[in-house]
Enzyme design. Structure first.
Site, PDB file in Angstrom:
ATOM      1  N   CYS A   1      -1.477   9.448   2.927  1.00 49.01           N
ATOM      2  CA  CYS A   1      -1.234   9.006   1.553  1.00 49.01           C
ATOM      3  C   CYS A   1      -2.383   9.375   0.630  1.00 49.01           C
ATOM      4  O   CYS A   1      -2.209   9.404  -0.590  1.00 49.01           O
ATOM      5  CB  CYS A   1      -0.948   7.513   1.506  1.00 49.01           C
ATOM      6  SG  CYS A   1      -2.110   6.491   2.406  1.00 49.01           S
TER       7      CYS A   1
ATOM      8  N   GLU B   1       0.883  -1.174   0.000  1.00 49.25           N
ATOM      9  CA  GLU B   1       0.000   0.000   0.000  1.00 49.25           C
ATOM     10  C   GLU B   1       0.912   1.211   0.000  1.00 49.25           C
ATOM     11  O   GLU B   1       1.602   1.481   0.974  1.00 49.25           O
ATOM     12  CB  GLU B   1      -0.926  -0.016   1.222  1.00 49.25           C
ATOM     13  CG  GLU B   1      -2.111   0.943   1.106  1.00 49.25           C
ATOM     14  CD  GLU B   1      -1.743   2.403   1.350  1.00 49.25           C
ATOM     15  OE1 GLU B   1      -1.740   3.193   0.371  1.00 49.25           O
ATOM     16  OE2 GLU B   1      -1.442   2.746   2.497  1.00 49.25           O
TER      17      GLU B   1
END
EC number: 1.2.1.71
Length: 488
Positions: free
Chosen positions: A278, A244
């Site tokens: 993010c 991820e």
């Protein structure tokens, strides 16, 4: 100093000495030595030895340990929030929400496991078709610094729930949070060797990823590190790799009625956590013309008033620091480079206090930059791109190798449907901040943002593998034999 936790015992690292600093005061918060390759191997062996006993426990027994961990987190909530705040620089109000997310992860993971990787069966002729799931074995978890409690927790909890054992290497920038989290697991009664903690930086990570004794690796962090791990795992299809990574996330603003709501959502998308999520908006796409000019003027005016300060400052600031002085200097360099290549300052990102990793929000118009770097600038720097038409805005939004998050602020549902259809991202939001995500949904992206192993609610999928069985309680001949077979 005993800073590694292996096989149920604390021990000192034997590698390079390193420190964790408060990003604002530069006070040393934690000191310890990194794990050596030999200690990495010892931790993997400890996890391997603990695996059979942990995997053979019933699901309810494993859930009981996880629930005890949640209780320990609750009991240490203030201590953990303070630890997260002082080590990352994020304000206490935000650190407290991270602890809450850590607690909530237990129930969410149990629900996800039962729904996505539980046991299912049904009749199939004279047999029963059964679907069950098995743990992989020993998995490595690499944690990031921006959510040093919640994001590693998002891998560790479902991994342990599925019956895996774990070797955890946190970011070298947040070792203290990791140590405190592991102490909560110890209080919960987790058996020795089921969770092992290795502190260290790049060399420790390389040694762990390369160790032949691991069955998989779960990573949250930068695209650069994720790419390196992907290359390191090339030719190893027997290992499960879940990545991820970040994104160069676009947020398109249509000509909406409520400019104040638009400004608020842009700020929440770009500057929360000092831009260190993010899913933060990196690129703001604004229509050309008077309306877009008015929106930007209001955005700049409000952003200039955002409170920035130390994690424990009172009244609490909206933004704390970035993770380190090095990160702050890199962001300031990135701003200078964009300006040198034709960008125009709308609101300068500044370092208000020399020697502290505090940065004020920055907004720059990069429309005139001929070759905009497709990079994730992990901090409070928002790049504005003006567009002439909605089709052009969508094309610009997709002009990235990443594919984590994309958002649209618009009063038109038809435009959202068009945007959703053409967006290449794992998270697509409409009239909500780009950093918003549902705990009951997967979290992950495409392209350079991940390898199709979405985390959050879908973490159960990469923590266990499916086993399909045809089962019958007794061995009998079928009523009709296959042609060409004779039994006398």
């Amino acid at each position: 100093m005993s800073t590694l936790y292996i096989a149920g015992a604390w021990q000192a690292g034997q590698g390079e000495l390193f420190h964790s600093l408060n990003p604002v005061s530069q006070q040393t918060l934690w000191s310890g030595q990194a794990a050596t390759p030999e200690q990495v191997d010892y931790a993997v062996q400890a996890a391997r030895q603990a695996f059979p006993g942990w995997a053979q426990r019933s699901l309810d027994q494993r859930i009981a340990v996880l629930e005890a961990f949640a209780a320990s987190l609750k009991g240490r909530a203030d201590e953990l929030a303070h630890c997260i705040g002082e080590e990352t620089g994020k304000p206490l109000w935000e650190s407290a929400t991270e602890v809450t997310s850590m607690v909530n992860k237990i129930a969410i993971s149990v629900q996800s496991y039962r729904e996505r990787t539980g046991e299912k069966s049904g009749p199939l002729g004279d047999a029963t078709a059964v679907l069950r799931h098995k743990p992989h074995g020993v998995v490595a978890v690499f944690g990031p610094y921006n959510f040093p409690g919640h994001l590693p927790n998002g891998h560790i909890v479902p991994a342990l729930l599925a019956g895996n054992t774990v070797v955890f290497k946190p970011s070298e920038l947040t070792p203290k949070v990791a140590e405190l989290t592991v102490k909560c697991w110890i209080e919960a009664g987790l058996p020795a060797g089921v969770l092992n903690l290795l502190q260290g930086g790049r060399e420790t990570g390389i040694a762990l990823a390369a160790n032949p004794g691991i069955d998989g690796l779960f990573f949250t962090g930068s695209s650069r590190t994720g790419d390196a791990l992907h290359q390191q795992f090339a030719g190893r299809p027997d290992k499960i790799l879940a990545l991820e990574m970040g994104g160069n996330n676009p947020l398109i603003v249509d000509q909406v009625q409520d400019i104040e709501a638009a400004v608020y959502n842009i700020i929440q998308s770009a500057f929360i956590s000092a831009g260190q999520r993010c899913t933060c908006a990196r690129r703001l796409l604004v229509p050309e013309g008077d309306w877009g000019d008015a929106l930007l003027a209001r955005l700049v005016a409000v952003s200039a008033t955002i409170e920035v300060g130390a994690f424990d400052q009172q009244p609490s600031p909206f933004m704390g620091s970035v993770i380190s002085l090095e990160a702050a200097h890199a962001l300031l360099d990135a701003q200078r480079n964009l300006l040198a290549n034709g960008a125009v300052t709308l609101l300068e990102m500044r370092q208000p206090q020399a020697g502290a990793a505090l940065l004020t929000p920055g907004i720059i118009n990069v429309s005139a930059v001929a070759e905009r770097p497709d990079e994730e600038l992990f901090g409070p720097l928002l790049q504005v791109i003006r567009y002439a038409g909605f089709d052009a805005a969508i094309a610009e939004a997709n002009a990235t190798r990443y594919g984590l998050a994309a958002g649209l602020l618009s009063d038109s549902e038809a435009r959202y449907q068009q945007f959703w259809l053409h967006s290449r991202a794992g998270i697509v939001n409409w009239n909500k901040q780009l950093t918003g995500a549902a705990s009951s949904a997967p979290f992950g992206g495409v392209g350079a943002s991940g390898n199709h192993r979405a985390s959050a609610y879908y973490a159960a999928d990469y923590c266990a593998y499916p086993v399909a069985s045809l089962e019958a309680g007794s061995l009998t001949l079928p009523s009709t034999l296959t042609p060409g077979i004779r039994l006398s």
